[in-house]
Design a protein around this motif. Structure first.
Motif, PDB file in Angstrom:
ATOM      1  N   ASN A  32       0.823  -1.202   0.000  1.00  0.00           N
ATOM      2  CA  ASN A  32       0.000   0.000   0.000  1.00  0.00           C
ATOM      3  C   ASN A  32       0.864   1.262   0.000  1.00  0.00           C
ATOM      4  O   ASN A  32       0.615   2.231   0.718  1.00  0.00           O
ATOM      5  CB  ASN A  32      -0.964   0.018   1.190  1.00  0.00           C
ATOM      6  CG  ASN A  32      -2.119   0.980   0.968  1.00  0.00           C
ATOM      7  OD1 ASN A  32      -2.480   1.270  -0.168  1.00  0.00           O
ATOM      8  ND2 ASN A  32      -2.685   1.483   2.041  1.00  0.00           N
ATOM      9  N   VAL A  33       1.912   1.220  -0.830  1.00  0.00           N
ATOM     10  CA  VAL A  33       2.849   2.336  -0.954  1.00  0.00           C
ATOM     11  C   VAL A  33       2.770   2.873  -2.372  1.00  0.00           C
ATOM     12  O   VAL A  33       2.647   2.104  -3.329  1.00  0.00           O
ATOM     13  CB  VAL A  33       4.289   1.876  -0.637  1.00  0.00           C
ATOM     14  CG1 VAL A  33       5.284   2.983  -0.936  1.00  0.00           C
ATOM     15  CG2 VAL A  33       4.396   1.444   0.814  1.00  0.00           C
ATOM     16  N   LYS A  34       2.840   4.183  -2.523  1.00  0.00           N
ATOM     17  CA  LYS A  34       2.793   4.765  -3.852  1.00  0.00           C
ATOM     18  C   LYS A  34       4.067   4.427  -4.604  1.00  0.00           C
ATOM     19  O   LYS A  34       5.169   4.606  -4.116  1.00  0.00           O
ATOM     20  CB  LYS A  34       2.627   6.285  -3.760  1.00  0.00           C
ATOM     21  CG  LYS A  34       2.488   6.957  -5.133  1.00  0.00           C
ATOM     22  CD  LYS A  34       2.278   8.452  -4.996  1.00  0.00           C
ATOM     23  CE  LYS A  34       2.145   9.104  -6.365  1.00  0.00           C
ATOM     24  NZ  LYS A  34       1.944  10.565  -6.260  1.00  0.00           N
ATOM     25  N   CYS A  35       3.903   3.930  -5.829  1.00  0.00           N
ATOM     26  CA  CYS A  35       5.034   3.507  -6.657  1.00  0.00           C
ATOM     27  C   CYS A  35       5.402   4.624  -7.632  1.00  0.00           C
ATOM     28  O   CYS A  35       4.542   5.368  -8.106  1.00  0.00           O
ATOM     29  CB  CYS A  35       4.639   2.239  -7.426  1.00  0.00           C
ATOM     30  SG  CYS A  35       5.958   1.555  -8.458  1.00  0.00           S
ATOM     31  N   ASP A  36       6.718   4.753  -7.929  1.00  0.00           N
ATOM     32  CA  ASP A  36       7.135   5.787  -8.888  1.00  0.00           C
ATOM     33  C   ASP A  36       7.175   5.257 -10.317  1.00  0.00           C
ATOM     34  O   ASP A  36       7.583   5.965 -11.246  1.00  0.00           O
ATOM     35  CB  ASP A  36       8.493   6.371  -8.496  1.00  0.00           C
ATOM     36  CG  ASP A  36       9.632   5.372  -8.609  1.00  0.00           C
ATOM     37  OD1 ASP A  36       9.361   4.188  -8.937  1.00  0.00           O
ATOM     38  OD2 ASP A  36      10.791   5.756  -8.363  1.00  0.00           O
ATOM     39  N   CYS A  45      10.824   0.437  -3.624  1.00  0.00           N
ATOM     40  CA  CYS A  45      11.290  -0.916  -3.285  1.00  0.00           C
ATOM     41  C   CYS A  45      12.782  -0.912  -2.998  1.00  0.00           C
ATOM     42  O   CYS A  45      13.260  -1.588  -2.075  1.00  0.00           O
ATOM     43  CB  CYS A  45      10.972  -1.884  -4.430  1.00  0.00           C
ATOM     44  SG  CYS A  45       9.213  -2.288  -4.592  1.00  0.00           S
ATOM     45  N   LYS A  46      13.533  -0.138  -3.786  1.00  0.00           N
ATOM     46  CA  LYS A  46      14.985  -0.084  -3.596  1.00  0.00           C
ATOM     47  C   LYS A  46      15.325   0.519  -2.239  1.00  0.00           C
ATOM     48  O   LYS A  46      16.196   0.029  -1.509  1.00  0.00           O
ATOM     49  CB  LYS A  46      15.622   0.732  -4.725  1.00  0.00           C
ATOM     50  CG  LYS A  46      17.146   0.742  -4.705  1.00  0.00           C
ATOM     51  CD  LYS A  46      17.703   1.552  -5.873  1.00  0.00           C
ATOM     52  CE  LYS A  46      17.341   0.910  -7.195  1.00  0.00           C
ATOM     53  NZ  LYS A  46      17.962   1.622  -8.329  1.00  0.00           N
ATOM     54  N   GLY A  53       8.534  -6.296  -7.410  1.00  0.00           N
ATOM     55  CA  GLY A  53       7.766  -7.430  -7.917  1.00  0.00           C
ATOM     56  C   GLY A  53       7.358  -7.341  -9.371  1.00  0.00           C
ATOM     57  O   GLY A  53       6.707  -8.245  -9.883  1.00  0.00           O
ATOM     58  N   GLY A  54       7.708  -6.237 -10.052  1.00  0.00           N
ATOM     59  CA  GLY A  54       7.315  -6.103 -11.449  1.00  0.00           C
ATOM     60  C   GLY A  54       5.958  -5.443 -11.601  1.00  0.00           C
ATOM     61  O   GLY A  54       5.274  -5.151 -10.613  1.00  0.00           O
TER      62      GLY A  54
END
Length: 444
Positions: A32-36, A45-46, A53-54
Motif C-alpha cells: 500500500n505504498v505509492k510507486c514511482d 522498493c529499492k 515485484g514487477g
C-alpha cells in the motif's frame, strides 16, 4: 470512578478514492505504498531493500508478416521490462501445473453465477479433461499432452479469476499466485499457437475475459484479432466451425462470446472502425445467447448493421429500424426487458452519432438527447439487483459519451458504481472515460 474509555488509533486501510494504483508494481501494491513506476525496479522498493515485484502484465499480440508463411500470430511473452531468468521461471511454473483432473476436484467459486462466461469456460475445459481421462484409460487417447496441459492451465487460471479479486478488481494487489497462473497460461498458449492448436481458442477467450473485466473499456480488439487468425487457419465457414466443434466442446459458445466482444468494442468507436470477425462468425448466436446477454435478436441485427456502415449507406432504412426499436421501449417491466430497452436506446445513439448529414445537426442533437434521456430513465427504473446489470455496460457507455446534463451524469455514475458481479466491480475504467468527457463538456 468509572474506567476511562480506551482510545484506539485506527489507521486508514486501502487507497484513497480517486487515486489510481492499478499501474503500481506488485510489491508496492501489496505494501500500500505509492510507486514511482520506474523500470525495471522502482525507487520505493529499492529504498526499502525489497525486490521489486514487477508491473501489471498485459497480453500483446504480435503478427508474422513475412511473405509465404501461414504462422498464426501469438501473444508476446509479456509486455514487461525485466531481466529475470525467463527459462528458470517457466520451468518452475510448469512444475506447478496440476494434473488434468485436479481442476475438477476443486469446483469453480460459487461467487460467479451462471451468467458469467467464466463459468461456461470452466465447464468446457472440465469436459475436455474428463474426455481425455476416459480415452486415456481406454488406451485410445486422441488428445495430445500439449492440449491437456493447455486446458488444465485454463482451468487453473479461471479458478483464480473466480476465487479472488486479483484480476477483476484494480483495487486489489495482484498476488504472486495469480501472477503465476497468468504467466503459466501465457507460456502454454504461446506453445499451442506455434502449432496452431485449435484448443488455443480457450486460452484466448480466457485472456479476453480478463481484458474485458479489467482493461480499458472497449479496448480488447487485439484478442479478437488473435482469435480470428486461429479460426481462419482451421475453418473458413460455419460448416467448418460445426465440424471443429465436435472435438472442442463449447467452441461455438466461445466464438459467440468473442463475436459479442467484437461488436461491443466496435460500437464504442466512432472513427470508422469495423468488425474484426467475419459475418458468419456473427451468425453463430442462438436464442439462449441473446437471452443471456439481454439483447433481443432483432436489436442485435440493428446494432450489427450499424457497425457495417448502414447509417451512412442507408440512413433512411437505419432510421426506420431505430424508430421500430424505440417503439418497443417500456412495454415490459421485467429485468430482461430493462436490459433489452437499454440496447434499443443504444442502437439509436450509435446510429445518430454515425450520421454525417450536416443539415440535420440540430435535429440529430435533439434526438440524441432524447435517446440518452430514455436510456437513463430505464437505468433509474432498473433494480440494483438486476442480474442483467453487467450487460447494460455498452448502452451505459454510449450514453455516457453523449450525456448532456448533470442528471444524465448522476444516473450513469450510479450505474457504473453498481456494476458488479458477485461483489466484484466490473469495467473499472468505464466511469473514468465518461468522467473525462463530462469534464470537457463542463457537466461536472
Amino acid at each position: 470512578m468509572p474506567n476511562a474509555p480506551h482510545l484506539v488509533s485506527i489507521k486508514p486501510r486501502g487507497k484513497p478514492r480517486g487515486i489510481r494504483r492499478d499501474r503500481d508494481c506488485i510489491t508496492c501494491k501489496s505494501r500500500n505504498v505509492k510507486c514511482d513506476l520506474n523500470r525495471p525496479g522502482c525507487l520505493p522498493c529499492k529504498l526499502a531493500g525489497l525486490s521489486c515485484g514487477g508491473y501489471a502484465r498485459r497480453v500483446v499480440w504480435v503478427s508474422d508478416n513475412r511473405p509465404g508463411t501461414r504462422r498464426v500470430p501469438g501473444p508476446s511473452s509479456i509486455k514487461e521490462e525485466t531481466d529475470r531468468s525467463e527459462s528458470a521461471t517457466r520451468i518452475r511454473l510448469h512444475e506447478q501445473v496440476a494434473t488434468p483432473c485436479s481442476a475438477q476436484e476443486q469446483p469453480l467459486s460459487s461467487g460467479l453465477q451462471e451468467k458469467s462466461f467464466l463459468q461456461h469456460l470452466f465447464s468446457f475445459c472440465n469436459r475436455i479433461n474428463s474426455e481425455a481421462q476416459q480415452t486415456r484409460d481406454s488406451g485410445q487417447n486422441h488428445i495430445s499432452s500439449e492440449t491437456i496441459d493447455l486446458v488444465t492451465t485454463v482451468c487453473d487460471f479461471v479458478q483464480t479469476l473466480s476465487s479472488t479479486n486479483d484480476f477483476l478488481n484494480n483495487d486489489c494487489p495482484e498476488s504472486v499466485e495469480a501472477a503465476a497462473h497468468q504467466l503459466t497460461l501465457l507460456v502454454c498458449l504461446n506453445k499451442a499457437l506455434q502449432t496452431a492448436n485449435p484448443f488455443a481458442i480457450l486460452g484466448i477467450a480466457a485472456f479476453a475475459v480478463f481484458e474485458v473485466c479489467n482493461g480499458p473499456f472497449g479496448q480488447w480488439q487485439h484478442h479478437i484479432r488473435g482469435a480470428k487468425s486461429l479460426l481462419d487457419h482451421h475453418c473458413r465457414s460455419r460448416d467448418d466451425l460445426n465440424k471443429l466443434s465436435k472435438s472442442i466442446p463449447g467452441l461455438i459458445d466461445v466464438v459467440a462470446r468473442l463475436a459479442w466482444f467484437d461488436l461491443c468494442g466496435t460500437l464504442t468507436k466512432t472513427d470508422g472502425s469495423t468488425l474484426i470477425l467475419d459475418d458468419w462468425h456473427h451468425n453463430v448466436f442462438d436464442d439462449d445467447f441473446f437471452r443471456m446477454v439481454g439483447c433481443p435478436a432483432d436489436c442485435y441485427r440493428v446494432l450489427h448493421d450499424i457497425t457495417k456502415g448502414s447509417a451512412l449507406s442507408n440512413p433512411l432504412g437505419t432510421t426506420i429500424q431505430v424508430i421500430n426499436q424505440l417503439s418497443k421501449v417500456g412495454l415490459d417491466n421485467s429485468d430482461y426487458s430493462h436490459c433489452a430497452d437499454t440496447h434499443r436506446c443504444a442502437a439509436a445513439i450509435a446510429a445518430i452519432t454515425r450520421l454525417k448529414d450536416r443539415d440535420s445537426e440540430p435535429f440529430k442533437q435533439q434526438t440524441l438527447v432524447s435517446a440518452v434521456d430514455r436510456l437513463c430513465l430505464v437505468l433509474d427504473s432498473s433494480s440494483e439487483s438486476n442480474p442483467y446489470t453487467v450487460f447494460m455496460s455498452l448502452p451505459a457507455y454510449l450514453a455516457g459519451m453523449e450525456a448532456a446534463s448533470p442528471q444524465h451524469c448522476n444516473t450513469l455514475r450510479r450505474y457504473w458504481k453498481n456494476c458488479t458481479l458477485a461483489g466484484v466491480h466490473r469495467y473499472p475504467g468505464a466511469l473514468e472515460g465518461c468522467e473525462a468527457v463530462w469534464r470537457k463538456k463542463g457537466l461536472v
